[in-house]
Design a protein around this motif. Structure first.
Motif, short mmCIF file in Angstrom:
data_model
loop_
_atom_site.label_atom_id
_atom_site.label_comp_id
_atom_site.label_asym_id
_atom_site.label_seq_id
_atom_site.Cartn_x
_atom_site.Cartn_y
_atom_site.Cartn_z
N MET A 222 5.89 49.93 49.06
CA MET A 222 4.52 50.56 49.65
C MET A 222 4.54 51.09 50.79
O MET A 222 5.27 50.24 51.85
N SER A 223 5.25 51.96 50.96
CA SER A 223 6.12 53.09 51.46
C SER A 223 5.17 52.85 53.62
O SER A 223 3.56 52.24 53.25
N SER A 224 5.21 53.22 54.32
CA SER A 224 4.45 52.71 56.25
C SER A 224 4.97 54.29 56.88
O SER A 224 5.71 54.70 56.23
N VAL A 225 3.67 53.88 57.29
CA VAL A 225 3.16 55.94 58.20
C VAL A 225 4.25 56.09 58.93
O VAL A 225 4.51 56.26 59.34
N LEU A 226 5.58 54.88 59.67
CA LEU A 226 6.36 55.22 59.60
C LEU A 226 7.36 55.79 59.44
O LEU A 226 8.28 56.15 59.88
N ASP A 227 7.57 56.02 57.95
CA ASP A 227 8.46 56.44 56.96
C ASP A 227 7.48 58.18 57.28
O ASP A 227 8.91 58.39 56.19
N THR A 228 7.09 58.42 57.65
CA THR A 228 6.97 59.70 57.01
C THR A 228 7.19 60.61 58.33
O THR A 228 8.27 60.59 59.30
N ASP B 204 -7.75 69.74 69.02
CA ASP B 204 -6.21 70.40 68.69
C ASP B 204 -5.34 70.00 68.66
O ASP B 204 -3.93 70.13 68.56
N LEU B 205 -5.20 68.46 67.91
CA LEU B 205 -3.97 68.14 67.23
C LEU B 205 -3.34 68.87 66.34
O LEU B 205 -4.20 69.05 65.33
N ALA B 206 -2.39 68.72 65.75
CA ALA B 206 -1.90 68.90 64.59
C ALA B 206 -2.14 68.15 64.25
O ALA B 206 -2.78 66.73 63.85
N PRO B 207 -2.79 69.02 62.12
CA PRO B 207 -3.70 67.74 61.33
C PRO B 207 -2.88 66.14 61.66
O PRO B 207 -2.94 65.17 60.75
N GLU B 208 -1.67 66.31 60.49
CA GLU B 208 -0.77 65.99 60.18
C GLU B 208 -0.60 64.94 60.93
O GLU B 208 -0.14 63.17 60.70
N ALA B 209 -0.19 65.38 62.31
CA ALA B 209 0.72 63.97 63.42
C ALA B 209 -1.00 63.67 63.72
O ALA B 209 -1.00 61.89 63.75
N ARG B 210 -2.07 64.27 63.66
CA ARG B 210 -3.40 63.27 64.09
C ARG B 210 -3.83 61.77 63.05
O ARG B 210 -3.52 60.99 62.95
N ASP B 211 -2.83 62.49 61.93
CA ASP B 211 -3.32 61.46 60.64
C ASP B 211 -2.32 60.29 60.65
O ASP B 211 -2.73 59.46 60.92
N VAL B 212 -0.94 60.55 61.66
CA VAL B 212 0.05 59.58 61.60
C VAL B 212 -0.63 59.07 62.75
O VAL B 212 -0.49 57.55 62.53
N LEU B 213 -0.64 59.74 63.89
CA LEU B 213 -0.99 58.30 64.14
C LEU B 213 -3.18 57.64 64.62
O LEU B 213 -2.69 56.34 64.77
N GLU B 214 -3.68 57.68 63.64
CA GLU B 214 -4.23 56.61 63.56
C GLU B 214 -3.99 55.68 62.93
O GLU B 214 -4.38 55.19 62.46
N GLY B 215 -3.10 56.03 61.64
CA GLY B 215 -2.21 55.30 60.28
C GLY B 215 -1.75 54.28 61.68
O GLY B 215 -1.34 52.91 61.38
N LEU B 216 -1.19 54.88 62.52
CA LEU B 216 -0.30 54.47 63.87
C LEU B 216 -1.01 52.47 64.63
O LEU B 216 -0.81 51.87 64.18
N VAL B 217 -2.54 52.62 64.51
CA VAL B 217 -3.10 51.88 64.78
C VAL B 217 -2.85 50.50 63.26
O VAL B 217 -3.21 49.54 64.80
N THR B 218 -4.13 51.06 62.83
CA THR B 218 -3.29 49.47 61.91
C THR B 218 -1.72 49.02 61.86
O THR B 218 -1.78 47.64 62.47
N THR B 219 -0.99 50.14 61.95
CA THR B 219 0.66 49.20 61.81
C THR B 219 0.32 48.50 63.08
O THR B 219 1.16 47.32 63.27
N ALA B 220 0.45 49.19 64.28
CA ALA B 220 1.21 48.21 65.54
C ALA B 220 0.12 47.26 65.57
O ALA B 220 0.21 46.35 67.02
N THR B 221 -1.16 47.13 65.11
CA THR B 221 -2.09 45.53 65.23
C THR B 221 -1.73 45.21 64.38
O THR B 221 -3.14 43.82 64.05
N ALA B 222 -1.52 45.09 63.27
CA ALA B 222 -0.86 44.34 61.99
C ALA B 222 -0.97 43.00 62.09
O ALA B 222 -0.40 42.81 63.19
N ARG B 223 -1.05 41.57 61.10
CA ARG B 223 -1.36 40.40 61.35
C ARG B 223 -0.01 39.67 60.53
O ARG B 223 0.49 39.40 60.82
N SER B 224 0.98 41.10 60.91
CA SER B 224 2.35 40.60 60.72
C SER B 224 3.05 41.29 61.27
O SER B 224 2.68 42.16 61.70
#
Length: 361
Positions: free
Chosen positions: A1-7, A340-360
């Motif tokens: 499974m790819s990571s949002v960090l690899d977008t 007025d955030l660029a849509p793709e950036a908004r989606d990635v920043l939303e995904g980074l919340v989960t990535t940065a606080t994951a239990r691993s």
């Protein structure tokens, strides 16, 4: 499974920039002869690992402001990884850490080379001196990469005050950590311990890990004040949650994922928010045991397990998980309110919340 960090294939592109940067620095240093290769090796080993979170936040801050994907933006983002390397090398010296990212810390690796070669003098002092200089090299290279990334000079000048503020507060934040590690906690009210540990988190980690890289990208990209304010709230809350998660991983994390021995933060005696909550929630007898064990470099597995049991029994892990959840939710709310955030950036920043606080890790 790819990571949002690899977008946008960001992580391999960042590594390619790092590899090219190290090769260029090796050419500059070649005239000094082979003796300086140890410095490059110590830096290069460190730069081959990591999640690239700071690069991601700068890159997507720029993209959120409307900057197009470009090699120049990736190079600017990569400068954050070189700054991170400097901070880690120096941090490991200050904490007397043995490992980083599953390898010997830079000062330990350099000390080992001294011993293996049978050189004169103190190997540990050699390692410490080399690590300080390696970190300083990284700091200088970070400045050069910022200035030479290829984005328009006017855009870089606009972001430079944020960049300078980040570097200044990071260094002072590191000193706050040293101060807190030396200033006694015995007799200090529970709430004051939490506040003092939280101040270290804010300036040593949260700002330079998330908020400032994000704002550098957004400011270079010309984002307006309302957008930057929203991203600042997002970044600071997420940065705090990220460090709280890191504190938990420092005690309960899997060494194969964290790259450090289990319970290393306990051996180092870190005055974390987690430890503050433990002392607030445990019995007097347990507190005495915590104070007797935490900070002992010779802690064995049995003693680490004992401390984990006290930490869990105190309710501190539950308090930390609740704080992480609240901060993550607050970060998402701030992001949702950002205009007025660029849509793709908004989606990635939303995904980074989960990535940065994951239990691993």
């Amino acid at each position: 499974m790819s990571s949002v960090l690899d977008t946008a294939d960001l992580r391999p592109r960042v590594q390619a920039v790092l590899d090219a940067e190290l090769a260029a620095r090796a050419e500059v240093l070649a005239e000094l002869g082979p003796d300086v290769e140890d410095l490059l090796t110590a830096i290069g080993d460190l730069l081959r690992g990591g999640k690239r979170l700071r690069a991601a936040f700068l890159y997507w801050g720029g993209r959120a402001a409307g900057l197009p994907d470009s090699a120049e933006l990736v190079r600017l983002a990569t400068a954050m990884e070189v700054l991170q390397a400097a901070a880690l090398i120096h941090d490991d010296v200050m904490d007397d850490s043995d490992t980083r990212r599953g390898m010997p810390a830079a000062h330990r690796a350099l000390a080992t080379r001294h011993t293996e070669r049978g050189w004169d003098g103190d190997g540990e002092r050699f390692g410490l001196a080399g690590a300080v200089l390696a970190g300083n090299l990284c700091l200088g290279w970070t400045d050069e990469m910022y200035a030479s990334c290829g984005l328009p000079d006017a855009d870089l000048a606009r972001g430079r005050p944020v960049y300078d503020r980040m570097r200044t507060q990071l260094m002072a934040g590191q000193f706050l950590d040293v101060v807190e590690s030396m200033r006694p906690w015995r007799g200090v009210p529970d709430e004051e311990r939490v506040v003092r540990a939280g101040r270290v988190i804010r300036y040593k980690s949260a700002k330079y890990s998330v908020e400032h890289p994000l704002l550098i990208g957004a400011t270079v990209g010309g984002m307006d004040e309302a957008g930057r304010d929203a991203l600042s709230r997002y970044g600071l809350d997420l940065g705090r949650a990220f460090q709280l998660r890191d504190d938990l991983l420092g005690v309960f994390g899997d060494p194969d994922q964290t790259g450090k021995p289990a319970g290393d933060d306990l051996r180092e005696g870190k005055r974390t928010v987690l430890l503050a909550h433990v002392l607030a929630g445990c019995t007097a007898e347990q507190a005495a045991r915590v104070e007797a064990l935490v900070g002992r470099p010779d802690l064995g597995d049995a003693e680490v397990d004992e401390l984990r049991g006290i930490i869990t029994a105190s309710g501190a892990t539950r308090v930390m998980e609740d704080e992480i959840s609240v901060l993550a939710a607050s970060a998402r709310e701030a992001l949702a309110a950002a205009p007025d955030l660029a849509p793709e950036a908004r989606d990635v920043l939303e995904g980074l919340v989960t990535t940065a606080t994951a239990r691993s890790a």
